[in-house]
Structures are given as structure tokens and as C-alpha cells.
Design a protein around this motif. Structure first.
Motif, PDB file in Angstrom:
ATOM      1  N   MET A   1      -5.130  -0.058  -0.407  1.00 23.59           N
ATOM      2  CA  MET A   1      -4.882   1.378  -0.469  1.00 23.59           C
ATOM      3  C   MET A   1      -4.295   1.805   0.877  1.00 23.59           C
ATOM      4  SD  MET A   1      -8.267   2.781  -2.516  1.00 23.59           S
ATOM      5  CE  MET A   1      -7.870   4.531  -2.418  1.00 23.59           C
ATOM      6  N   ALA A   2      -3.760   3.011   0.894  1.00 21.87           N
ATOM      7  CA  ALA A   2      -3.204   3.531   2.143  1.00 21.87           C
ATOM      8  C   ALA A   2      -4.049   4.710   2.607  1.00 21.87           C
ATOM      9  CB  ALA A   2      -1.760   3.977   1.932  1.00 21.87           C
TER      10      ALA A   2
ATOM     11  N   PRO B   1       0.788  -1.230   0.000  1.00 23.05           N
ATOM     12  CA  PRO B   1       0.000   0.000   0.000  1.00 23.05           C
ATOM     13  C   PRO B   1       0.824   1.286   0.000  1.00 23.05           C
ATOM     14  CG  PRO B   1       0.126  -0.882   2.212  1.00 23.05           C
ATOM     15  CD  PRO B   1       0.913  -1.818   1.327  1.00 23.05           C
TER      16      PRO B   1
ATOM     17  N   GLU C   1       0.694  16.353  -3.635  1.00 23.74           N
ATOM     18  CA  GLU C   1       1.971  17.066  -3.615  1.00 23.74           C
ATOM     19  C   GLU C   1       1.782  18.532  -3.967  1.00 23.74           C
ATOM     20  OE1 GLU C   1       5.041  13.461  -4.719  1.00 23.74           O
ATOM     21  OE2 GLU C   1       4.511  14.921  -6.258  1.00 23.74           O
TER      22      GLU C   1
ATOM     23  N   TYR D   1      -0.642   2.462 -14.655  1.00 26.62           N
ATOM     24  CA  TYR D   1      -1.354   3.511 -13.920  1.00 26.62           C
ATOM     25  C   TYR D   1      -0.402   4.674 -13.624  1.00 26.62           C
ATOM     26  CZ  TYR D   1      -3.481   5.923  -9.956  1.00 26.62           C
ATOM     27  OH  TYR D   1      -3.964   6.883  -9.107  1.00 26.62           O
TER      28      TYR D   1
ATOM     29  N   GLU E   1      -5.155   7.661  -4.414  1.00 20.85           N
ATOM     30  CA  GLU E   1      -5.827   6.790  -5.378  1.00 20.85           C
ATOM     31  C   GLU E   1      -4.849   5.693  -5.785  1.00 20.85           C
ATOM     32  OE1 GLU E   1      -8.414   7.858  -9.272  1.00 20.85           O
ATOM     33  OE2 GLU E   1      -6.257   7.668  -9.622  1.00 20.85           O
ATOM     34  N   ALA E   2      -5.352   4.487  -5.927  1.00 25.64           N
ATOM     35  CA  ALA E   2      -4.481   3.347  -6.235  1.00 25.64           C
ATOM     36  C   ALA E   2      -4.721   2.893  -7.668  1.00 25.64           C
ATOM     37  CB  ALA E   2      -4.750   2.220  -5.260  1.00 25.64           C
ATOM     38  N   PRO E   3      -3.749   2.175  -8.246  1.00 20.23           N
ATOM     39  CA  PRO E   3      -3.977   1.605  -9.580  1.00 20.23           C
ATOM     40  C   PRO E   3      -5.212   0.707  -9.549  1.00 20.23           C
ATOM     41  CG  PRO E   3      -1.682   1.323  -8.925  1.00 20.23           C
ATOM     42  CD  PRO E   3      -2.420   1.848  -7.732  1.00 20.23           C
ATOM     43  N   PRO E   4      -5.919   0.594 -10.675  1.00 18.47           N
ATOM     44  CA  PRO E   4      -7.199  -0.138 -10.668  1.00 18.47           C
ATOM     45  C   PRO E   4      -7.082  -1.577 -10.160  1.00 18.47           C
ATOM     46  CG  PRO E   4      -6.454   0.421 -12.917  1.00 18.47           C
ATOM     47  CD  PRO E   4      -5.610   1.183 -11.974  1.00 18.47           C
TER      48      PRO E   4
ATOM     49  N   HIS F   1       5.302   6.371  -8.114  1.00 15.19           N
ATOM     50  CA  HIS F   1       4.895   7.760  -8.334  1.00 15.19           C
ATOM     51  C   HIS F   1       6.126   8.670  -8.382  1.00 15.19           C
ATOM     52  CE1 HIS F   1       2.983  11.622  -8.023  1.00 15.19           C
ATOM     53  NE2 HIS F   1       3.708  11.865  -6.952  1.00 15.19           N
TER      54      HIS F   1
ATOM     55  N   TYR G   1      -3.606   8.304   5.100  1.00 19.81           N
ATOM     56  CA  TYR G   1      -2.679   9.138   5.869  1.00 19.81           C
ATOM     57  C   TYR G   1      -3.457  10.237   6.602  1.00 19.81           C
ATOM     58  CZ  TYR G   1       0.626   6.954   2.574  1.00 19.81           C
ATOM     59  OH  TYR G   1       1.342   6.052   1.838  1.00 19.81           O
TER      60      TYR G   1
ATOM     61  N   THR H   1      -5.008  11.854  -6.055  1.00 18.51           N
ATOM     62  CA  THR H   1      -3.797  11.268  -6.633  1.00 18.51           C
ATOM     63  C   THR H   1      -2.616  11.823  -5.850  1.00 18.51           C
ATOM     64  OG1 THR H   1      -3.488  13.051  -8.213  1.00 18.51           O
ATOM     65  CG2 THR H   1      -4.827  11.185  -8.942  1.00 18.51           C
ATOM     66  N   ARG H   2      -1.511  11.105  -5.926  1.00 21.38           N
ATOM     67  CA  ARG H   2      -0.320  11.566  -5.207  1.00 21.38           C
ATOM     68  C   ARG H   2       0.164  12.911  -5.754  1.00 21.38           C
ATOM     69  NH1 ARG H   2       1.796   7.186  -2.005  1.00 21.38           N
ATOM     70  NH2 ARG H   2       0.549   5.357  -2.442  1.00 21.38           N
ATOM     71  N   SER H   3       0.006  13.121  -7.060  1.00 17.71           N
ATOM     72  CA  SER H   3       0.431  14.399  -7.651  1.00 17.71           C
ATOM     73  C   SER H   3      -0.395  15.540  -7.076  1.00 17.71           C
ATOM     74  CB  SER H   3       0.251  14.395  -9.168  1.00 17.71           C
ATOM     75  OG  SER H   3       0.666  13.186  -9.706  1.00 17.71           O
TER      76      SER H   3
ATOM     77  N   GLU I   1      -1.304  -3.479 -15.739  1.00 23.32           N
ATOM     78  CA  GLU I   1      -2.258  -2.420 -15.408  1.00 23.32           C
ATOM     79  C   GLU I   1      -1.728  -1.579 -14.242  1.00 23.32           C
ATOM     80  OE1 GLU I   1      -7.043  -2.021 -14.812  1.00 23.32           O
ATOM     81  OE2 GLU I   1      -6.228  -4.017 -15.144  1.00 23.32           O
ATOM     82  N   TYR I   2      -1.067  -2.257 -13.319  1.00 26.16           N
ATOM     83  CA  TYR I   2      -0.516  -1.573 -12.137  1.00 26.16           C
ATOM     84  C   TYR I   2       0.544  -0.549 -12.527  1.00 26.16           C
ATOM     85  CZ  TYR I   2       1.173  -1.112  -7.311  1.00 26.16           C
ATOM     86  OH  TYR I   2       1.526  -0.622  -6.086  1.00 26.16           O
TER      87      TYR I   2
END
Lengths: 219, 158
Positions: free
Chosen positions: B44-45, A87, B148, A137, B36-39, A95, B47, B143-145, A133-134
């Protein structure tokens, strides 16, 4: 009696100074003469004193194509090892690598642009299409890689990456976590390991270290 | 130590402004978000920064969310050259202090989503304390972006 000692007190620092200058000159000259040797300074990465050649290994990329030494040749490569049930550090690192791509002067696919290979050390759960897919993304240029455990061990053993499973064998056979090294590895266009970058990863630092290393060793 | 103290103070301040001193919660949750995580990602995390405004330590003993089969609190530690996730049966928030759940450290592990979860949604996560209190906290999915960018702007404004 003290006047015989005075010249000695004067001369020792002088000799020392000459010696220091000579050593510095020697180092400087040797660096001038051989740009390929040694390691660049001022790095947050650990650059190997000598590039490490890898023995052949046989894995698959996320399209089912062979992934071995040959796929590492021709461009600089980043390698990161993890699993898709992760996770925190795996998605965060992928990223970060996407942000590194955005900081480089080249675009993915262009000559001189590095590749990112995400090697899953959890082949039981990470099927190739899942992996694809991972990684896509994060960036469509990223490549997922996995394979048989003994071939994963072949590669991880050579590059000094550790991994292991926790709670495997509990009531739910698919309910376990994977411990793994968090390092990002950098390999040169001959497929030799050049540098190790340790977490926590920061895209600005990674991009700067990468640029320093490729400028130092050339493409 | 200074940034933590500052965060603590701003946490306290925000708490009193929002809730008012009379109804102030012992635990204050700030900046809750979930990347958001990849499909295909089955996890998921989450924070968040948790501040204990009270004068007694508070232990969080469970977390749950209707959108996931299981929610656990994990710590990410590096040991013997490996990143390891260590499940925390209880998370103690010392009196007057702030504990941060953040990237590369303590985090919520949201396991087996019951539906696809996308950027822009909110996940309601409930934290149970040893004293039997529960705190429902909205986690924004970003999203992480996006996070940030938000974080950078936030830093610049201060």
C-alpha cells in the motif's frame, strides 16, 4: 535609385502572403479530402502519424484465455503495463482509468465502449487469479493480462514499453521491484497502436483525448 | 512557489492552533492518508505533507507501522522512459519548509500487510528522526475516489 526599390519592398510581403495563404489552403483542402490522414490537433497525447500494425503475440488473460491480436480487435483498447506489487503508479492509473470510464457516454460492455487491458510484466509473482482480483477491484470490466516473459517482451518491444527488475537475486527471491514505462497506450479497433499518453495521468484529459481521437478516426 | 508558501503558512497556523506554541512539534504532519488497495495487493502507499516548523533541517530516517512487515520511503522518478521507485534512506525536511508525499512522487511504501486493511480504518505510522525523536501519525485509509471528492470539496471551500 530608391524608386526602383520601392515596388520590391511592396511586392515581397505580398508574395509571402500569397504563399502562406496558398500553403494554408492546401493543408486545409487536403484535410477536408481525407479525414483519416494526419493527426488531430490540440492533444496532450502523442498520436502516431501512421497507425502501427502489431505482429502476433501470445499472452493469457486473467481467466486463462488466450490474449493476442484477436482480442484487441472490434473495439478501441487502452493498454497499461505494470505489476500488482506496485504501490503508487499502477493503482493510481487503474483508478484514473475507472474515472475515464465514468466520463465516457457509453457503459462498459456496450458497443463503442473501449476496453482496458492491464498487462503485468511480473509474471513470476502475478498469478492469473491475483491479477483478476486486482483489476476487478478497480472495475469489473478491466482485464488483467500476463504470460511468458518472451511473449511479454514480444508485445512490449512492439509498442515501445520498457520494463526491468531491480534487486532480483537478493536474499528473498520474491523481494524486488519492477521499473516500467508509465504510458497508457491507445489501440484502434483493428488492433493497431494509435496514441501514447504519458504520465501524470488525469482522467479528464485522458477521456477528452480519447474522444478527440475516436471522433477524428471514427470507430 | 506561492502555493507551497501558502501551505507552509497554513501548516504553521494549524500547528499553533492545535498544539499551542509551547508544545509545538518541530514536525507537523497534515492530510495523512493511505489509499485502500485491492485485496490481493501486497503493498500500500501512504501520503502526507510534512512541515518543519523548526529552524534546523530534520532528517527522517525510519518509518514503521505495526500492521506491516516493513515501511519504506520511496521516490517515484521517471528515468530512461521508466517509472522507478528509489528508496530514500533519509528524507530531509528543510527548516521552515514543507515536503509533500503524494501520488507520483515521494511516498511511503507499506509492505506486506499483516491483516486485511479496509477503508475507514486508521494506520498508526511512526516516523523516527535522526535526532531520535519519534512522531506517531494516524493515516486514514480511504478509497482514491473518496480522497478525490474530499480534495475537490476542500479546494472549493477555499
Amino acid at each position: 535609385m530608391s524608386d526602383t526599390r520601392i515596388p520590391k519592398f511592396v511586392s515581397y510581403p505580398l508574395i509571402a502572403l500569397v504563399a502562406v495563404v496558398a500553403v494554408w489552403l492546401g493543408v486545409w483542402l487536403s484535410l477536408q479530402n481525407s479525414g483519416q490522414s494526419g493527426v488531430p490537433e490540440e492533444m496532450e497525447a502523442t498520436v502516431l502519424p501512421e497507425p502501427r500494425e502489431l505482429e502476433p503475440f501470445a499472452l493469457q488473460d486473467h481467466n486463462g484465455q488466450p490474449f493476442g491480436l484477436e482480442q484487441l480487435e472490434g473495439q478501441w483498447s487502452f493498454l497499461f503495463f505494470g505489476f500488482t506489487n506496485c504501490p503508487d503508479i499502477c493503482p493510481a492509473t487503474l483508478h484514473t482509468m475507472k474515472s475515464v470510464w465514468q466520463k465516457l457516454p457509453t457503459e462498459p460492455g456496450e458497443p463503442g465502449h473501449p476496453k482496458l487491458f492491464f498487462v503485468s510484466v511480473d509474471p513470476d509473482r502475478d498469478q492469473l487469479d491475483t491479477l483478476k482480483e486486482y483489476v476487478h477491484y478497480f472495475d469489473p470490466s478491466f482485464v488483467g493480462v500476463t504470460g511468458k516473459l518472451d511473449e511479454i517482451d514480444n508485445l512490449t518491444g512492439q509498442v515501445g514499453v520498457l520494463y526491468g527488475y531491480d534487486d532480483k537475486g537478493s536474499d528473498n527471491p520474491l523481494d524486488y521491484t519492477v521499473n516500467h514505462s508509465g504510458q497508457v497506450l491507445l489501440l484502434d479497433p483493428q488492433g493497431r497502436m494509435r496514441a501514447v499518453m504519458s504520465p501524470p495521468h488525469d482522467s479528464t484529459t485522458l477521456a477528452r483525448n480519447y474522444q478527440t481521437i475516436i471522433n477524428y478516426y471514427g470507430d | 512557489m506561492l502555493p507551497i508558501r501558502q501551505l507552509m503558512l497554513s501548516g504553521l497556523l494549524a500547528g499553533s492552533l492545535v498544539a499551542g506554541p509551547a508544545s509545538a512539534q518541530t514536525l507537523e504532519f497534515e492530510g495523512a492518508w493511505s489509499p485502500e488497495a485491492p485485496p490481493t495487493a501486497p503493498v500500500m502507499a501512504g501520503y502526507v505533507e510534512i512541515t518543519n516548523n523548526g529552524d534546523k533541517d530534520v532528517a527522517i530516517t525510519a518509518a514503521r507501522c505495526d500492521d506491516f512487515n516493513k515501511v519504506e520511503i520511496h521516490d517515484m522518478v521517471e528515468r530512461d522512459g521508466m517509472m522507478r521507485m528509489i528508496q530514500q534512506e533519509r528524507l530531509t525536511i528543510p527548516a521552515g519548509e514543507t515536503v509533500k508525499l503524494e501520488k507520483g512522487g515521494l511516498h511511503l511504501m507499506l509492505m506486506k500487510p499483516r491483516r486485511a486493511i479496509k477503508q475507514g480504518e486508521t494506520l498508526d505510522i511512526t516516523f523516527e528522526t535522526a535526532a531520535g525523536e519519534s512522531n506517531k501519525v494516524p493515516f486514514e485509509v480511504k478509497t482514491r475516489s473518496e480522497q478525490e471528492m474530499h480534495h475537490d470539496n476542500h479546494q472549493r471551500h477555499h
